[in-house]
Design a protein around this motif. Structure first.
Motif: not given
Length: 260
Positions: A38, A214-222, A225
């Protein structure tokens, strides 16, 4: 003396760089040891950051966040400094206004988000209003305290030279209170930068705060983030550095003397 001074200048850069390197190493090996899928590693964050720059997305978000802070903080400065100076100059007026101000001042600007959306809708105006609220009260309080703490001998000296009350306030009291006012501006700018990030997560569709959510919601791009979070901290550091440089200027430190 020079041989002793040189290591100190060198250490100013060495120790922060060493601490940063150790923190990055701890981050890197913590990701490896925990085998987390994660939380991203420093290299993943770097790749995500480079990708944002290559797609020309990041500059627009940084620009939008800084623009909102500039407008909201600028409005707070333009209104807060005169209000604070007047309240500090007229203690009777301050006694009337102070209870209401002390009720409103501790309320987090984030708590005003629903109200801001009701009045201004989704968009820049709501975010700017929240930034204004966050910066206004620290500026007013700093101005009141700055004026109240000016030694009475300064005022008596100004009156002896025949200065009118407006001249006394502008040429004596304000320069003498300026160092404390700048401390309030520094605190207010830090709050404004905190508020814009929170407001952009809810009230607008651009900016660094929006990039985080937006990075969290679209594809979980941590990776994006964390990259946005690091940029928020870096820009906040630059803004704070700029205010601290203003505090060190000679006209600020010796404002009363230069005017007299």
């Amino acid at each position: 003396m020079n041989s002793l001074a040189e290591p100190r200048k060198w250490e100013k850069f060495f120790w922060p760089l060493l601490a940063t390197g150790l923190l990055l190493a701890l981050w890197h090996y913590s990701v490896i040891w925990t085998a987390t899928k994660v939380f991203p590693s420093p290299s993943s964050v770097e790749k995500g950051l480079v990708g944002l720059f290559q797609h020309h997305v990041l500059w627009a978000d940084i620009r939008d966040s800084l623009r909102r802070v500039a407008i909201g903080f600028g409005a707070a400065v333009l209104l807060g400094i005169p209000v604070g100076l007047m309240l500090g100059w007229y203690p009777a007026a301050n006694q009337v206004v102070n209870p209401a101000m002390q009720i409103l001042r501790p309320i987090s600007p984030i708590a005003w988000i629903p109200v801001a959306i009701i009045f201004f809708g989704i968009g820049d105006s709501a975010a700017i209003f929240l930034i204004f609220l966050g910066a206004f009260f620290p500026i007013v309080v700093a101005c009141i305290n700055g004026v109240s703490n000016v030694p009475s001998v300064f005022r008596r000296t100004g009156r002896n030279f025949g200065l009118t009350p407006p001249q006394l306030l502008a040429r004596v009291v304000f320069p003498a209170a300026l160092p404390q006012i700048l401390v309030g501006l520094r605190i207010a700018l830090g709050i404004a930068w905190l508020v814009v990030v929170a407001a952009e997560m809810i009230a607008v569709d651009s900016g660094l705060g929006y990039l985080v959510i937006d990075s969290r919601n679209s594809g979980k791009r941590y990776d994006l983030v964390v990259a946005a979070i690091l940029l928020i901290g870096l820009i906040g550091l630059v803004l704070d550095f700029g205010i601290r440089r203003l505090e060190r200027l000679k006209p600020v430190r010796w404002g009363f003397r230069s005017e007299s």
